[in-house]
Write a protein that holds these residues in place. Structure first.
Motif, PDB file in Angstrom:
ATOM      1  N   MET A 106       0.837  -1.200   0.000  1.00 55.38           N
ATOM      2  CA  MET A 106       0.000   0.000   0.000  1.00 55.38           C
ATOM      3  C   MET A 106       0.873   1.252   0.000  1.00 55.38           C
ATOM      4  SD  MET A 106      -3.494  -0.331   0.539  1.00 55.38           S
ATOM      5  CE  MET A 106      -4.152   0.489   1.988  1.00 55.38           C
ATOM      6  N   GLU A 107       1.877   1.176   0.925  1.00 57.41           N
ATOM      7  CA  GLU A 107       2.757   2.350   1.027  1.00 57.41           C
ATOM      8  C   GLU A 107       3.433   2.642  -0.298  1.00 57.41           C
ATOM      9  OE1 GLU A 107       5.416   1.722   4.276  1.00 57.41           O
ATOM     10  OE2 GLU A 107       3.814   2.117   5.737  1.00 57.41           O
ATOM     11  N   GLN A 108       3.930   1.535  -0.845  1.00 56.83           N
ATOM     12  CA  GLN A 108       4.604   1.685  -2.135  1.00 56.83           C
ATOM     13  C   GLN A 108       3.648   2.266  -3.164  1.00 56.83           C
ATOM     14  OE1 GLN A 108       6.324  -2.098  -2.975  1.00 56.83           O
ATOM     15  NE2 GLN A 108       8.395  -1.405  -2.425  1.00 56.83           N
ATOM     16  N   ALA A 109       2.442   1.658  -3.121  1.00 58.03           N
ATOM     17  CA  ALA A 109       1.442   2.113  -4.078  1.00 58.03           C
ATOM     18  C   ALA A 109       1.161   3.603  -3.884  1.00 58.03           C
ATOM     19  CB  ALA A 109       0.166   1.303  -3.891  1.00 58.03           C
ATOM     20  N   GLN A 110       0.978   3.954  -2.568  1.00 57.66           N
ATOM     21  CA  GLN A 110       0.715   5.360  -2.257  1.00 57.66           C
ATOM     22  C   GLN A 110       1.859   6.239  -2.743  1.00 57.66           C
ATOM     23  OE1 GLN A 110      -0.145   5.312   1.863  1.00 57.66           O
ATOM     24  NE2 GLN A 110      -2.309   5.736   1.557  1.00 57.66           N
ATOM     25  N   LEU A 111       3.067   5.725  -2.405  1.00 56.13           N
ATOM     26  CA  LEU A 111       4.252   6.479  -2.793  1.00 56.13           C
ATOM     27  C   LEU A 111       4.281   6.688  -4.289  1.00 56.13           C
ATOM     28  CD1 LEU A 111       6.344   7.286  -0.634  1.00 56.13           C
ATOM     29  CD2 LEU A 111       7.920   5.685  -1.748  1.00 56.13           C
ATOM     30  N   SER A 112       4.058   5.581  -4.980  1.00 58.57           N
ATOM     31  CA  SER A 112       4.107   5.674  -6.448  1.00 58.57           C
ATOM     32  C   SER A 112       2.979   6.557  -6.960  1.00 58.57           C
ATOM     33  CB  SER A 112       4.077   4.297  -7.070  1.00 58.57           C
ATOM     34  OG  SER A 112       2.848   3.679  -6.830  1.00 58.57           O
ATOM     35  N   ILE A 113       1.823   6.423  -6.282  1.00 57.06           N
ATOM     36  CA  ILE A 113       0.701   7.254  -6.694  1.00 57.06           C
ATOM     37  C   ILE A 113       1.053   8.723  -6.506  1.00 57.06           C
ATOM     38  CG2 ILE A 113      -1.654   7.975  -6.045  1.00 57.06           C
ATOM     39  CD1 ILE A 113      -2.208   4.954  -5.507  1.00 57.06           C
ATOM     40  N   GLN A 114       1.641   9.003  -5.290  1.00 60.60           N
ATOM     41  CA  GLN A 114       2.026  10.392  -5.018  1.00 60.60           C
ATOM     42  C   GLN A 114       3.005  10.891  -6.061  1.00 60.60           C
ATOM     43  OE1 GLN A 114       3.289  10.344  -0.994  1.00 60.60           O
ATOM     44  NE2 GLN A 114       1.509  11.523  -0.283  1.00 60.60           N
ATOM     45  N   GLN A 115       3.996  10.046  -6.313  1.00 60.72           N
ATOM     46  CA  GLN A 115       5.009  10.414  -7.289  1.00 60.72           C
ATOM     47  C   GLN A 115       4.360  10.688  -8.644  1.00 60.72           C
ATOM     48  OE1 GLN A 115       7.929   7.385  -7.097  1.00 60.72           O
ATOM     49  NE2 GLN A 115       9.434   8.724  -6.088  1.00 60.72           N
ATOM     50  N   GLU A 116       3.467   9.691  -8.957  1.00 64.26           N
ATOM     51  CA  GLU A 116       2.784   9.817 -10.244  1.00 64.26           C
ATOM     52  C   GLU A 116       2.041  11.134 -10.275  1.00 64.26           C
ATOM     53  OE1 GLU A 116       1.731   6.624 -12.638  1.00 64.26           O
ATOM     54  OE2 GLU A 116       3.891   6.534 -12.111  1.00 64.26           O
ATOM     55  N   ARG A 117       1.349  11.334  -9.090  1.00 66.48           N
ATOM     56  CA  ARG A 117       0.547  12.559  -9.050  1.00 66.48           C
ATOM     57  C   ARG A 117       1.442  13.796  -9.169  1.00 66.48           C
ATOM     58  NH1 ARG A 117      -3.493  12.773  -4.237  1.00 66.48           N
ATOM     59  NH2 ARG A 117      -1.784  13.929  -3.250  1.00 66.48           N
ATOM     60  N   LYS A 118       2.525  13.707  -8.384  1.00 67.48           N
ATOM     61  CA  LYS A 118       3.451  14.849  -8.459  1.00 67.48           C
ATOM     62  C   LYS A 118       3.924  15.091  -9.881  1.00 67.48           C
ATOM     63  CE  LYS A 118       5.502  15.357  -3.936  1.00 67.48           C
ATOM     64  NZ  LYS A 118       6.492  14.747  -3.093  1.00 67.48           N
ATOM     65  N   GLN A 119       4.328  13.951 -10.445  1.00 63.25           N
ATOM     66  CA  GLN A 119       4.800  14.020 -11.830  1.00 63.25           C
ATOM     67  C   GLN A 119       3.723  14.604 -12.718  1.00 63.25           C
ATOM     68  OE1 GLN A 119       6.345  10.187 -12.658  1.00 63.25           O
ATOM     69  NE2 GLN A 119       8.379  10.978 -13.208  1.00 63.25           N
ATOM     70  N   ALA A 120       2.531  13.956 -12.479  1.00 64.77           N
ATOM     71  CA  ALA A 120       1.399  14.393 -13.304  1.00 64.77           C
ATOM     72  C   ALA A 120       1.130  15.872 -13.081  1.00 64.77           C
ATOM     73  CB  ALA A 120       0.169  13.583 -12.934  1.00 64.77           C
ATOM     74  N   GLU A 121       1.192  16.259 -11.791  1.00 63.76           N
ATOM     75  CA  GLU A 121       0.968  17.681 -11.462  1.00 63.76           C
ATOM     76  C   GLU A 121       2.002  18.554 -12.146  1.00 63.76           C
ATOM     77  OE1 GLU A 121       0.921  18.167  -7.241  1.00 63.76           O
ATOM     78  OE2 GLU A 121      -1.201  17.528  -7.045  1.00 63.76           O
ATOM     79  N   LEU A 122       3.265  18.047 -11.995  1.00 60.11           N
ATOM     80  CA  LEU A 122       4.374  18.801 -12.583  1.00 60.11           C
ATOM     81  C   LEU A 122       4.186  18.979 -14.082  1.00 60.11           C
ATOM     82  CD1 LEU A 122       6.894  19.862 -11.018  1.00 60.11           C
ATOM     83  CD2 LEU A 122       8.161  18.033 -12.101  1.00 60.11           C
ATOM     84  N   GLN A 123       3.877  17.825 -14.654  1.00 59.56           N
ATOM     85  CA  GLN A 123       3.674  17.799 -16.098  1.00 59.56           C
ATOM     86  C   GLN A 123       2.547  18.722 -16.465  1.00 59.56           C
ATOM     87  OE1 GLN A 123       3.326  13.804 -17.438  1.00 59.56           O
ATOM     88  NE2 GLN A 123       3.530  14.300 -19.568  1.00 59.56           N
ATOM     89  N   PHE A 124       1.464  18.531 -15.661  1.00 61.26           N
ATOM     90  CA  PHE A 124       0.278  19.335 -15.903  1.00 61.26           C
ATOM     91  C   PHE A 124       0.590  20.814 -15.803  1.00 61.26           C
ATOM     92  CE2 PHE A 124      -3.908  20.956 -14.427  1.00 61.26           C
ATOM     93  CZ  PHE A 124      -4.667  20.550 -15.533  1.00 61.26           C
ATOM     94  N   ARG A 125       1.362  21.080 -14.721  1.00 63.38           N
ATOM     95  CA  ARG A 125       1.723  22.489 -14.518  1.00 63.38           C
ATOM     96  C   ARG A 125       2.551  23.007 -15.687  1.00 63.38           C
ATOM     97  NH1 ARG A 125       4.869  23.875  -9.167  1.00 63.38           N
ATOM     98  NH2 ARG A 125       2.848  23.767  -8.105  1.00 63.38           N
ATOM     99  N   ASN A 126       3.495  22.177 -16.032  1.00 65.26           N
ATOM    100  CA  ASN A 126       4.345  22.572 -17.166  1.00 65.26           C
ATOM    101  C   ASN A 126       3.511  22.818 -18.401  1.00 65.26           C
ATOM    102  OD1 ASN A 126       6.606  22.391 -15.643  1.00 65.26           O
ATOM    103  ND2 ASN A 126       7.281  20.401 -16.440  1.00 65.26           N
TER     104      ASN A 126
END
Lengths: 165, 375
Positions: A106-126
Motif C-alpha cells: 500500500m505504502e509503495q502504491a501510495q508512494l508511487s501514486i504520489q510520485q505519479e501525481r506529483k509528476q502528473a501535477e508537474l507535467q500538468f503544470r508545465n
C-alpha cells in the motif's frame, strides 16, 4: 473264652497274607502312587504359583499399559495444544506478515501514486504554464498589435503602481 | 409319596409275617428246641472250617484243611469232617472236636481214643476272608498305581479317585504331619495297614459270601497287625528312643539300684501293641455282636406270640439297619484310629534329640528346659 484265644493257624496265615500284601503294595503300589500324588501336588503348586506370577505380571503390565496410555494421552493433548498454539502462531505470523506486506504494498502504491501525481501535477503544470505562455503570447501578440492598446496598457500599469504606492 | 408307601408296606409286611407264619405252622412247632442265643452269636463271630451257604442251613462251601499231625502233613477238604464225622487219612484220624471237648470246634487228631490238637494251618473261613481282603486291597491299590503310571499327573475319577483321596487323606492327614521327613519311609506300611483293616472291617459287615468273616473282630488278626507296628517301632527305633526307655532323664535313684523307670517304660512299650490289639478287636466284635443280638431278638421274642414278634421284628430290623450304618462309619474310624496310633507309636520310635539340637541353637541357654519325654 474261645474269642480271646488267638488261633495259631489264623496268626500264621495273617502273617503270610499281610507279608504278601505288604510286599506287593510296597513294590508296585505305593511308590508309584506316592510319586504320582506328590508330583501332581508339585505340579499344582507350580501351576498356582505360575498363575499367581502371571496374574501379577498381567496386573503390572496392565498398570504399565494404563500408565503408558495415560502418558500418551497427556502427550497427545500436549501435542495438540502445541499444534493449536503453533497454528495460531503461524496464522498470526502469516497475518502479520501479510499485513506488513500489504502495508508495504500500500505504502509503495501510495508512494508511487504520489510520485505519479506529483509528476502528473508537474507535467500538468508545465503543460498549463506552457499553454498559458502560449495563450498569453497569443493574447499579447493580439493585444499589442496596435499602439493605442500598448499605451493603454502602460497607462493602466502605471495607474496600478501608483495606486499601490 | 410312592416311596414312603413302599417303605410302610415293607414295615407292615415285616410285622405281619411272623403272624402268618405262626398261623401256618399252628402249634406243631411249639415244642421245638429253645434258641441258644449265646451259641449262635459265638458261632457267627468265631472261625470255622467251610463257609456256610446263605439260606441253606447246615450246608457249606468246603475249604481245605491243612494239619501237621503226629506223622506229617495232611490235607483234605472240610466236607470230609462235616457234621461230626471222622476222617481217616492214611494212619491218622481226624474230626472236629465236639461241644464237650476243650478244643471245641477245632480239628483234632484222634490217637488211641484221645483228642490231640495238631498244628493247624487250615484255610478256614477267616483265612479265606483274609485272602479275599488281601486280593481286594491289592486290586484297588494297584488300580490307582496303574492310573498314575499311565496317566501321569491327571486326576483320577470314580473308584480310582475315591481310593486315591483316601490315600491322600491318610497320608496328608496323619502320616505326614506326624512323621514329617520320615513319612515316606513308613507310609507304605501304614497305608497298607489302613486299607487292609478298612477292607476287612467292611467285608465283615457283608453277610454273604465274599464277606461275613469276622476278621478284625478276631484277636489273632489284630494281634498280628499290632505286632508289626510294635516291631517297626522298636526295631527301627532310634538310639534316643532306646535311651528314653532304658536310661530316661529322671533322678538317678529312680533308675539306678532298682530300675523303676526303665521297667515302667518297657511296660509302656509293651502295652502299646496290646492296646492296639484290643481296641480294634473289641470295637469290631462289639459292633458285630450288637447286630447279631438285635437280629436274634426276633427269635427270642418268637416265644411270646405273633404280635410281640411282629413288633419286635420291625424294631430290631430298624435298629440293625441303624447299627450297620454306624458300623460302616466305625469300620472307617477304627481303620483310621489304628493307622493313627501306629503312626504315633512309630513316631515315638523315631524321636531324635530335638531339644538338645535346639538348645545348641540357643547357645545352650535352654538345656535345663527339658520337655516331658514322649511316651
Amino acid at each position: 473264652m474261645e474269642l480271646f484265644k488267638p488261633d495259631f493257624g489264623l496268626i500264621f496265615w495273617m502273617f503270610v497274607a499281610f507279608a504278601i500284601l505288604f510286599f506287593v503294595l510296597w513294590k508296585w503300589g505305593w511308590p508309584a502312587i506316592m510319586k504320582g500324588v506328590e508330583g501332581r501336588a508339585d505340579l499344582i503348586d507350580k501351576g498356582v504359583e505360575y498363575a499367581q506370577n502371571a496374574k501379577e505380571q498381567l496386573d503390572s503390565a496392565r498398570q504399565q499399559a494404563d500408565s503408558y496410555i495415560a502418558e500418551a494421552r497427556k502427550h497427545q493433548t500436549e501435542i495438540l495444544r502445541e499444534a493449536d498454539r503453533m497454528k495460531t502462531q503461524i496464522i498470526d505470523e502469516a497475518r502479520e506478515a501479510a499485513q506488513k506486506e500489504a502495508r508495504k504494498v500500500m505504502e509503495q502504491a501510495q508512494l508511487s501514486i504520489q510520485q505519479e501525481r506529483k509528476q502528473a501535477e508537474l507535467q500538468f503544470r508545465n503543460e498549463v504554464s506552457a499553454l498559458a505562455v502560449d495563450i498569453a503570447t497569443k493574447v499579447v501578440r493580439n493585444e499589442m498589435a496596435d499602439e493605442k492598446a500598448q499605451s493603454r496598457l502602460v497607462d493602466s500599469l502605471l495607474d496600478d503602481m501608483e495606486k499601490q504606492n | 409319596m410312592n416311596r414312603l408307601s413302599a417303605i410302610f408296606s415293607f414295615i407292615f409286611l415285616l410285622a405281619v409275617m411272623p403272624c402268618i407264619a405262626a398261623e401256618a405252622h399252628g402249634g406243631e412247632e411249639a415244642g421245638e428246641e429253645k434258641i441258644d442265643a449265646k451259641e449262635i452269636i459265638f458261632e457267627h463271630l468265631g472261625d470255622r472250617y467251610g463257609w456256610e451257604v446263605p439260606f441253606c442251613h447246615g450246608k457249606s462251601i468246603p475249604l481245605p484243611i491243612i494239619v501237621w499231625g503226629h506223622d506229617g502233613l495232611h490235607c483234605f477238604m472240610s466236607s470230609k469232617v462235616e457234621h461230626g464225622r471222622t476222617y481217616v487219612d492214611g494212619n491218622a484220624t481226624f474230626k472236629v472236636a465236639g461241644e464237650d471237648s476243650e478244643h471245641k470246634g477245632k480239628i483234632v487228631e484222634i490217637i488211641d481214643g484221645k483228642e490231640y490238637k495238631p498244628w493247624d494251618i487250615s484255610i478256614t473261613k477267616n483265612v479265606l476272608g483274609l485272602f479275599i481282603a488281601v486280593a481286594l486291597v491289592i486290586i484297588s491299590i494297584l488300580n490307582v498305581a496303574r492310573w498314575h503310571k499311565r496317566n501321569g499327573y491327571k486326576a483320577p475319577r470314580k473308584f480310582t479317585g475315591a481310593i486315591e483321596s483316601l490315600i491322600t487323606f491318610v497320608y496328608d492327614g496323619v502320616i505326614k504331619p506326624t512323621l514329617k521327613d520320615r513319612a515316606m519311609k513308613f507310609a507304605p506300611y501304614l497305608l497298607t495297614v489302613f486299607f487292609f483293616i478298612l477292607y476287612m472291617n467292611l467285608l465283615g459287615l457283608i453277610v454273604v459270601f465274599p464277606g461275613g468273616a469276622n476278621l478284625t473282630g478276631n484277636i489273632a488278626v489284630t494281634l498280628v497287625l499290632s505286632i508289626f507296628t510294635f516291631l517297626l517301632t522298636n526295631v527301627i527305633g532310634t538310639k534316643h528312643y532306646w535311651k528314653e526307655i532304658l536310661w530316661p532323664d529322671v533322678p538317678l535313684w529312680l533308675k539306678f539300684p532298682i530300675p523303676i523307670m526303665p521297667i515302667i517304660e518297657i511296660f509302656g512299650a509293651l502295652t502299646k501293641p496290646a492296646a492296639l490289639t484290643v481296641r480294634l478287636f473289641a470295637n469290631m466284635l462289639g459292633g458285630h455282636m450288637i447286630i447279631l443280638v438285635l437280629t436274634l431278638l426276633i427269635f427270642i421274642f418268637a416265644a411270646m406270640g405273633p404280635v410281640v414278634t411282629g413288633g419286635m421284628t420291625v424294631i430290631s430290623v430298624a435298629f440293625s439297619v441303624f447299627m450297620l450304618l454306624i458300623d460302616v462309619l466305625v469300620s472307617f474310624i477304627q481303620a483310621y484310629v489304628f493307622t493313627m496310633l501306629s503312626t504315633i507309636f512309630i513316631s515315638f520310635g523315631q524321636e531324635r534329640e530335638h531339644h538338645k539340637e535346639e538348645a545348641h541353637g540357643h547357645k545352650e541357654s535352654a538345656t535345663t528346659a527339658e520337655s516331658p519325654a514322649a511316651g
